[in-house]
Design an enzyme around this catalytic site. Structure first.
Site, mmCIF file in Angstrom:
data_model
loop_
_atom_site.group_PDB
_atom_site.id
_atom_site.type_symbol
_atom_site.label_atom_id
_atom_site.label_comp_id
_atom_site.label_asym_id
_atom_site.label_seq_id
_atom_site.Cartn_x
_atom_site.Cartn_y
_atom_site.Cartn_z
ATOM 1 N N HIS A 54 -0.644 -0.399 -9.771
ATOM 2 C CA HIS A 54 -1.422 -1.319 -8.927
ATOM 3 C C HIS A 54 -1.916 -2.526 -9.744
ATOM 4 O O HIS A 54 -3.109 -2.819 -9.793
ATOM 5 C CB HIS A 54 -2.611 -0.590 -8.274
ATOM 6 N N ARG A 114 0.854 -1.184 0.000
ATOM 7 C CA ARG A 114 0.000 0.000 0.000
ATOM 8 C C ARG A 114 0.888 1.231 0.000
ATOM 9 O O ARG A 114 1.881 1.291 0.724
ATOM 10 C CB ARG A 114 -0.919 0.030 1.229
ATOM 11 N N ASP A 148 4.394 -0.600 -6.930
ATOM 12 C CA ASP A 148 3.134 -0.916 -7.600
ATOM 13 C C ASP A 148 1.995 -0.105 -6.978
ATOM 14 O O ASP A 148 0.861 -0.187 -7.428
ATOM 15 C CB ASP A 148 2.827 -2.420 -7.468
ATOM 16 N N GLU A 189 -2.457 7.410 -5.156
ATOM 17 C CA GLU A 189 -2.781 6.727 -6.412
ATOM 18 C C GLU A 189 -4.245 6.847 -6.814
ATOM 19 O O GLU A 189 -4.584 6.674 -7.987
ATOM 20 C CB GLU A 189 -2.401 5.238 -6.322
HETATM 21 P P1 NAI Z 1 -1.678 -10.940 5.256
HETATM 22 O O1 NAI Z 1 -2.708 -10.402 6.201
HETATM 23 O O2 NAI Z 1 -1.707 -12.379 4.877
HETATM 24 O O3 NAI Z 1 -0.209 -10.635 5.848
HETATM 25 C C1 NAI Z 1 0.146 -9.394 6.373
HETATM 26 C C2 NAI Z 1 1.256 -9.656 7.385
HETATM 27 O O4 NAI Z 1 1.731 -8.381 7.832
HETATM 28 C C3 NAI Z 1 0.795 -10.434 8.616
HETATM 29 O O5 NAI Z 1 1.631 -11.562 8.815
HETATM 30 C C4 NAI Z 1 0.941 -9.417 9.745
HETATM 31 O O6 NAI Z 1 1.296 -10.015 10.994
HETATM 32 C C5 NAI Z 1 2.054 -8.540 9.202
HETATM 33 N N1 NAI Z 1 2.153 -7.245 9.859
HETATM 34 C C6 NAI Z 1 1.178 -6.490 10.417
HETATM 35 N N2 NAI Z 1 1.717 -5.379 10.959
HETATM 36 C C7 NAI Z 1 3.044 -5.447 10.725
HETATM 37 C C8 NAI Z 1 4.133 -4.604 11.042
HETATM 38 N N3 NAI Z 1 3.964 -3.453 11.710
HETATM 39 N N4 NAI Z 1 5.360 -4.972 10.650
HETATM 40 C C9 NAI Z 1 5.567 -6.120 9.965
HETATM 41 N N5 NAI Z 1 4.576 -6.976 9.654
HETATM 42 C C10 NAI Z 1 3.324 -6.625 10.012
HETATM 43 O O7 NAI Z 1 -1.748 -9.969 3.982
HETATM 44 P P2 NAI Z 1 -1.320 -10.301 2.487
HETATM 45 O O8 NAI Z 1 -2.464 -10.908 1.776
HETATM 46 O O9 NAI Z 1 -0.011 -10.996 2.508
HETATM 47 O O10 NAI Z 1 -1.162 -8.801 1.894
HETATM 48 C C11 NAI Z 1 -0.018 -8.015 2.184
HETATM 49 C C12 NAI Z 1 -0.202 -6.642 1.561
HETATM 50 O O11 NAI Z 1 -0.339 -6.737 0.143
HETATM 51 C C13 NAI Z 1 -1.432 -5.863 2.052
HETATM 52 O O12 NAI Z 1 -1.053 -4.509 2.292
HETATM 53 C C14 NAI Z 1 -2.361 -5.865 0.881
HETATM 54 O O13 NAI Z 1 -3.218 -4.756 0.877
HETATM 55 C C15 NAI Z 1 -1.353 -5.832 -0.261
HETATM 56 N N6 NAI Z 1 -1.895 -6.287 -1.539
HETATM 57 C C16 NAI Z 1 -1.516 -5.623 -2.682
HETATM 58 C C17 NAI Z 1 -2.009 -6.027 -3.919
HETATM 59 C C18 NAI Z 1 -1.610 -5.356 -5.201
HETATM 60 O O14 NAI Z 1 -2.219 -5.615 -6.246
HETATM 61 N N7 NAI Z 1 -0.583 -4.513 -5.214
HETATM 62 C C19 NAI Z 1 -2.971 -7.112 -4.018
HETATM 63 C C20 NAI Z 1 -3.249 -7.786 -2.770
HETATM 64 C C21 NAI Z 1 -2.729 -7.368 -1.577
#
Ligand code: NAI
Length: 331
Positions: free
Chosen positions: A295, A234, A258, A263
């Site tokens: 994105h 994000r 990305d 954005e």
């Molecule tokens: P997820 O919920 O499976 O994993 C997120 C991880 O971040 C969790 O393990 C959590 O404990 C950790 N976390 C939370 N706060 C933290 C901190 N302060 N420091 C370090 N780690 C922390 O989420 P997922 O599905 O892996 O998504 C990750 C990111 O990717 C999200 O921001 C999501 O919005 C983004 N995303 C981007 C896409 C794109 O097209 N560019 C598409 C899908 C997701």
């Protein structure tokens, strides 16, 4: 259910229509982004289906509630763009698509990384112009480098696994470390240590009030000189002005994005015949060592099929009054 599908692009129409076969929802596809100006388009609908740059702030939610909307189906994993407390107060359940293809996003992060490291984005243009000089295109091996993965949830874990496959040493920071990652050989350390040791830092965590501008001037100062920074998560995780200063000083050697803080006014639209007014974004575009995509990390056939089928499933469960496994709840 009659559903107003905002920010609907041709691919949304294609995949949601296919997933809706047998479910019978009445999908009204709207090109408009959801905002206070466009909420009237949701009149006479039961549900709103929204994407990442739709406005789901308090004012919009109040208007949707007044129109009788009783469900919001996000077709994204992230939900930082919705005022969940207001939705809860108004009694509007919100569902999302928690995981549709971690591979899509992790592999795109690798694509950005590889293009930057080997300067493929520059080589592509050179070769098309008949310029076969290699001067300025020196890359580096990923093998043996230290990669810092911030956030090892679904996407971060896949990214870490790929980096291990390249022969990298993988450090990670996550308040909830993953046993699976540990077993693969990922080493969990504090964020400061990760930033100090990593040649490459890749962000895979959600944006929250605590993680907003996680990468700011102070944390950039901790990084290795010439670090590669990749953000497919994000835009708000990164203080863009601080990153620009880091690029100007050479502290940041390569930057792959990305996502971008502002954005919402740019991405997903064809603005190629317009003047861009975002001077911060246009400054980013001037750096030869910056690669930006709009994105698109999620944008694979597999992910679009999963997004569509989960979203339609969420709507059907809501219509039938069944439990909502993908409901987003306030912490
Ligand atoms: P997820 O919920 O499976 O994993 C997120 C991880 O971040 C969790 O393990 C959590 O404990 C950790 N976390 C939370 N706060 C933290 C901190 N302060 N420091 C370090 N780690 C922390 O989420 P997922 O599905 O892996 O998504 C990750 C990111 O990717 C999200 O921001 C999501 O919005 C983004 N995303 C981007 C896409 C794109 O097209 N560019 C598409 C899908 C997701």
């Amino acid at each position: 259910m009659r559903v107003a599908v905002y920010s609907a692009k041709p691919y949304d129409v294609q995949f949601l229509t296919a997933a809706n076969a047998g479910h019978g929802h009445d999908l009204a596809f709207l090109e408009a982004r959801l905002s206070v100006e466009t909420t009237p388009l949701a009149a006479d609908t039961d549900a709103v289906c929204a994407f990442v740059n739709d406005d789901l702030g308090a004012a919009v939610l109040e208007q949707l509630a007044d129109l009788g909307v009783r469900h919001i189906a996000l077709r994204s994993a992230g939900f930082n763009h919705i005022d969940l407390r207001t939705a809860e107060r108004l009694g509007i359940p919100v569902t999302r698509v928690p995981g549709y293809s971690p591979y899509a996003v992790a592999e795109h992060a690798v694509a950005l990384l590889m293009a930057l490291v080997r300067k493929t984005h520059r080589a592509y243009n050179r070769v098309r112009e008949g310029n076969f000089s290699l001067v300025g295109l020196t890359g580096f091996d990923l093998h043996g480098k230290t990669v810092g993965v911030v956030g090892t949830g679904q996407i971060g874990a896949v990214f870490a696994r790929i980096m291990l496959g390249f022969g990298c040493r993988v450090l990670a920071f996550d308040p909830y470390p993953s046993d699976e990652c540990r077993a693969l050989g990922v080493q969990y350390v504090e964020l400061e240590e990760l930033l100090a040791e990593s040649h490459i830092v890749s962000l895979h965590l959600p944006v929250t009030p605590q993680t907003r501008h996680l990468i700011d001037a102070d944390r950039i100062a901790l990084m290795r000189d010439g670090v590669t920074l990749i953000n497919t998560s994000r835009g708000l995780l990164v203080d863009t002005l601080a990153v620009i200063e880091g690029l100007k000083s050479g502290k940041i050697g390569l930057l792959g994005l990305d996502v971008y803080e502002e954005e919402a006014d740019l991405f997903f639209e064809d603005l190629s015949d317009r003047v861009l007014f975002d001077d911060v974004f246009t400054r980013l575009l001037t750096f030869p060592n910056v690669l930006i995509t709009g994105h698109q990390a999620f944008f694979t056939v597999e992910a679009l099929e999963n997004i569509a089928s989960t979203t339609i499933g969420n709507l059907t469960a809501a219509e039938r009054g069944e439990p909502l496994p993908n409901r987003v709840v306030v912490d």
